[in-house]
Design a protein around this motif. Structure first.
Motif, PDB file in Angstrom:
ATOM      1  N   UNK A 111       0.652  -1.176   0.061  1.00  0.00           N
ATOM      2  CA  UNK A 111       0.151  -0.100  -0.009  1.00  0.00           C
ATOM      3  C   UNK A 111       0.764   1.270   0.003  1.00  0.00           C
ATOM      4  N   UNK A 112       0.481   2.267  -0.979  1.00  0.00           N
ATOM      5  CA  UNK A 112       1.374   3.172  -1.286  1.00  0.00           C
ATOM      6  C   UNK A 112       0.840   4.160  -2.264  1.00  0.00           C
ATOM      7  N   UNK A 113       1.862   5.272  -2.591  1.00  0.00           N
ATOM      8  CA  UNK A 113       1.147   6.198  -3.446  1.00  0.00           C
ATOM      9  C   UNK A 113       0.502   5.732  -4.805  1.00  0.00           C
ATOM     10  N   UNK A 114       0.939   4.366  -5.252  1.00  0.00           N
ATOM     11  CA  UNK A 114       0.329   3.741  -6.305  1.00  0.00           C
ATOM     12  C   UNK A 114      -0.949   3.285  -5.976  1.00  0.00           C
ATOM     13  N   UNK A 115      -1.226   2.887  -4.728  1.00  0.00           N
ATOM     14  CA  UNK A 115      -2.629   2.406  -4.312  1.00  0.00           C
ATOM     15  C   UNK A 115      -3.633   3.535  -3.865  1.00  0.00           C
ATOM     16  N   UNK A 116      -3.277   4.616  -3.629  1.00  0.00           N
ATOM     17  CA  UNK A 116      -4.059   5.744  -3.236  1.00  0.00           C
ATOM     18  C   UNK A 116      -3.746   6.164  -1.765  1.00  0.00           C
ATOM     19  N   UNK A 117      -2.528   5.635  -1.291  1.00  0.00           N
ATOM     20  CA  UNK A 117      -2.293   5.969   0.230  1.00  0.00           C
ATOM     21  C   UNK A 117      -1.073   7.126   0.105  1.00  0.00           C
ATOM     22  N   UNK A 118      -1.196   8.362   0.534  1.00  0.00           N
ATOM     23  CA  UNK A 118      -0.488   9.409   0.020  1.00  0.00           C
ATOM     24  C   UNK A 118       0.217   9.799   1.443  1.00  0.00           C
ATOM     25  N   UNK A 119      -0.064   9.022   2.508  1.00  0.00           N
ATOM     26  CA  UNK A 119       0.706   9.753   3.841  1.00  0.00           C
ATOM     27  C   UNK A 119       1.568   8.416   4.366  1.00  0.00           C
ATOM     28  N   UNK A 120       1.382   7.364   4.298  1.00  0.00           N
ATOM     29  CA  UNK A 120       1.978   6.108   4.498  1.00  0.00           C
ATOM     30  C   UNK A 120       2.088   5.207   3.811  1.00  0.00           C
ATOM     31  N   UNK A 121       3.438   4.668   3.506  1.00  0.00           N
ATOM     32  CA  UNK A 121       3.806   3.249   2.725  1.00  0.00           C
ATOM     33  C   UNK A 121       3.970   2.101   3.618  1.00  0.00           C
TER      34      UNK A 121
ATOM     35  N   UNK B 223      -4.541  -4.340  17.422  1.00  0.00           N
ATOM     36  CA  UNK B 223      -5.485  -4.056  16.778  1.00  0.00           C
ATOM     37  C   UNK B 223      -6.217  -5.500  16.557  1.00  0.00           C
ATOM     38  N   UNK B 224      -7.578  -5.546  16.851  1.00  0.00           N
ATOM     39  CA  UNK B 224      -8.338  -6.658  16.600  1.00  0.00           C
ATOM     40  C   UNK B 224      -8.893  -6.628  15.146  1.00  0.00           C
ATOM     41  N   UNK B 225      -8.656  -7.680  14.457  1.00  0.00           N
ATOM     42  CA  UNK B 225      -8.922  -7.866  13.203  1.00  0.00           C
ATOM     43  C   UNK B 225     -10.185  -9.150  12.995  1.00  0.00           C
ATOM     44  N   UNK B 226     -11.172  -8.769  12.533  1.00  0.00           N
ATOM     45  CA  UNK B 226     -12.344  -9.461  12.323  1.00  0.00           C
ATOM     46  C   UNK B 226     -12.634  -9.778  10.809  1.00  0.00           C
ATOM     47  N   UNK B 227     -12.083 -10.812  10.334  1.00  0.00           N
ATOM     48  CA  UNK B 227     -11.987 -10.858   8.782  1.00  0.00           C
ATOM     49  C   UNK B 227     -13.385 -10.839   8.108  1.00  0.00           C
ATOM     50  N   UNK B 228     -14.404 -11.577   8.582  1.00  0.00           N
ATOM     51  CA  UNK B 228     -15.664 -11.507   7.878  1.00  0.00           C
ATOM     52  C   UNK B 228     -15.626 -12.077   6.690  1.00  0.00           C
ATOM     53  N   UNK B 229     -14.903 -13.154   6.385  1.00  0.00           N
ATOM     54  CA  UNK B 229     -14.906 -13.882   5.153  1.00  0.00           C
ATOM     55  C   UNK B 229     -14.179 -13.102   4.057  1.00  0.00           C
ATOM     56  N   UNK B 230     -13.220 -12.161   4.474  1.00  0.00           N
ATOM     57  CA  UNK B 230     -12.374 -11.547   3.539  1.00  0.00           C
ATOM     58  C   UNK B 230     -11.697 -12.367   2.693  1.00  0.00           C
ATOM     59  N   UNK B 231     -11.474 -12.171   1.289  1.00  0.00           N
ATOM     60  CA  UNK B 231     -10.876 -13.241   0.434  1.00  0.00           C
ATOM     61  C   UNK B 231      -9.557 -12.624  -0.023  1.00  0.00           C
ATOM     62  N   UNK B 232      -9.355 -10.971   0.134  1.00  0.00           N
ATOM     63  CA  UNK B 232      -7.958 -10.418  -0.561  1.00  0.00           C
ATOM     64  C   UNK B 232      -6.725 -10.922   0.173  1.00  0.00           C
ATOM     65  N   UNK B 233      -5.692 -10.325  -0.491  1.00  0.00           N
ATOM     66  CA  UNK B 233      -4.364 -10.812   0.004  1.00  0.00           C
ATOM     67  C   UNK B 233      -4.022 -10.473   1.151  1.00  0.00           C
ATOM     68  N   UNK B 234      -4.509  -9.423   1.813  1.00  0.00           N
ATOM     69  CA  UNK B 234      -4.133  -8.880   3.235  1.00  0.00           C
ATOM     70  C   UNK B 234      -5.235  -8.157   3.708  1.00  0.00           C
ATOM     71  N   UNK B 235      -5.426  -7.056   3.626  1.00  0.00           N
ATOM     72  CA  UNK B 235      -6.797  -5.940   3.996  1.00  0.00           C
ATOM     73  C   UNK B 235      -6.942  -5.076   2.946  1.00  0.00           C
ATOM     74  N   UNK B 236      -8.290  -4.752   2.932  1.00  0.00           N
ATOM     75  CA  UNK B 236      -8.691  -3.620   2.072  1.00  0.00           C
ATOM     76  C   UNK B 236      -7.652  -2.742   2.106  1.00  0.00           C
ATOM     77  N   UNK B 237      -7.473  -1.939   0.648  1.00  0.00           N
ATOM     78  CA  UNK B 237      -6.515  -1.209   0.484  1.00  0.00           C
ATOM     79  C   UNK B 237      -5.249  -1.357   0.042  1.00  0.00           C
ATOM     80  N   UNK B 238      -4.864  -2.791   0.135  1.00  0.00           N
ATOM     81  CA  UNK B 238      -3.429  -3.457  -0.066  1.00  0.00           C
ATOM     82  C   UNK B 238      -3.778  -3.817  -1.489  1.00  0.00           C
ATOM     83  N   UNK B 239      -2.796  -3.747  -2.192  1.00  0.00           N
ATOM     84  CA  UNK B 239      -2.522  -4.359  -3.751  1.00  0.00           C
ATOM     85  C   UNK B 239      -1.514  -5.485  -3.675  1.00  0.00           C
TER      86      UNK B 239
END
Length: 322
Positions: free
Chosen positions: A48-58, A145-161
């Motif tokens: 996650x970074x500039x290329x994914x729309x995160x402009x403050x933290x990579x 951080x508490x992480x409840x994944x709710x059946x999420x099927x992505x690589x890691x978390x929303x916002x990450x590519x």
């Protein structure tokens, strides 16, 4: 050494399942992630970074077995929170995340017991599904951080590519053979171990799993006290340490001084074949602490009077760690 059989109160609902991931705040996230991949056998997982729309933290995410580490850096000057953390501590663990069931319930109970909620439960979403997150303050500047994944099927978390780059040399290196996070150790200043342990018991309903004091764990030069807390299922173990008096300054006190306060001292990673793992990691260029010959000499003498039996050849172990 003391072991405990009382697992304490169990939640009627809501559970801590396992370690989800650990986030490091570092000066150079790409460089840190590359080190873990090249030396310790991790592989790039997400970005996650500039290329994914995160402009403050990579953030660069790496994975090996069930172990996931996130390395994050500020993209802009003036990021006060991350900047001050680096000034006060240097590169270090900022957050220890747990996979949970029923994040809302666990946060509600923690708040009722006095925990400080840094981020209320909130949902992140993308085309792969939803994840619910919440953040609590624990010892020092460290958070959970508490992480409840709710059946999420992505690589890691929303916002990450997918990672932008994968070093082609990694495929040519021997496997790291590391499986999962066994435990995460938090070092505390003197007389602060028990209050931190009580924080976990009160707010997360963790229980005392194991403990040792300075009469049992000491050398001629250094000593410590430690209490391990765990979730009800004992899939999450968190040793909490504090220094004890010895001939020299305790290694725990040294950590607290060098780190600038309480924090995560080390992360223990499980392997099913420690000899092969060490050989492979050495072949990758990983540096290990040298073990003196006297360690194995004393070990062999102690084993003569012990019921413990070592399956591995001690001479092979000694050669591997030399």
């Amino acid at each position: 050494m003391t072991t405990y059989t009382d697992k304490g109160e169990k939640h009627d609902q809501g559970r801590f399942l396992c370690f989800d991931h650990i986030t490091f705040w570092v000066g150079n996230a790409k460089q840190a992630a590359s080190y873990y991949c090249n030396k310790l056998g991790f592989e790039p997982l997400a970005y996650r970074g500039l290329e994914t729309g995160s402009r403050d933290v990579v953030s660069h995410v790496v994975k090996q077995g069930k172990i996931i580490y996130v390395f994050s850096s500020a993209l802009n000057p003036g990021n006060k929170e991350m900047g001050e953390h680096l000034v006060n501590h240097g590169d270090g663990v900022k957050d220890i995340a747990f996979t949970v069931e029923d994040c809302d319930f666990l946060v509600k109970k923690a708040r009722e017991r006095g925990a400080s909620i840094m981020k209320e439960p909130h949902v992140l979403e993308d085309k792969f599904g939803k994840v619910k997150l919440a953040v609590l303050q624990t010892y020092g500047d460290t958070t959970h951080t508490f992480v409840e994944r709710m059946g999420y099927s992505g690589l890691f978390l929303p916002g990450f590519k997918e990672p932008l780059f994968c070093d082609p040399l990694l495929e040519q290196l021997p496997a790291g053979k590391l499986n999962f996070i066994d435990h995460v150790v938090g070092n505390q200043p003197d007389d602060e171990m028990v209050p931190v342990v009580e924080w976990y018991q009160r707010n997360l309903l963790f229980h005392r799993f194991w403990s040792v004091d300075d009469k049992q764990l000491q050398t001629d030069f250094s000593a410590l006290r430690s209490i391990v807390v765990a979730n009800h299922e004992e899939t999450v173990k968190m040793p909490i340490n504090e220094p004890a008096m010895g001939k020299r300054k305790s290694q725990i006190q040294e950590y607290v001084e060098y780190y600038g306060g309480p924090g995560v001292q080390h992360i223990a990673m499980n392997t099913s074949d420690i000899i092969a793992a060490i050989r492979n990691l050495k072949a990758r260029g990983m540096e290990f602490m040298c073990v003196p010959d006297t360690y194995y000499q004393q070990l062999k003498e102690n084993l003569k009077h012990s019921q413990v039996r070592i399956e591995e050849d001690l001479s092979v172990l000694e050669h591997t760690t030399a």
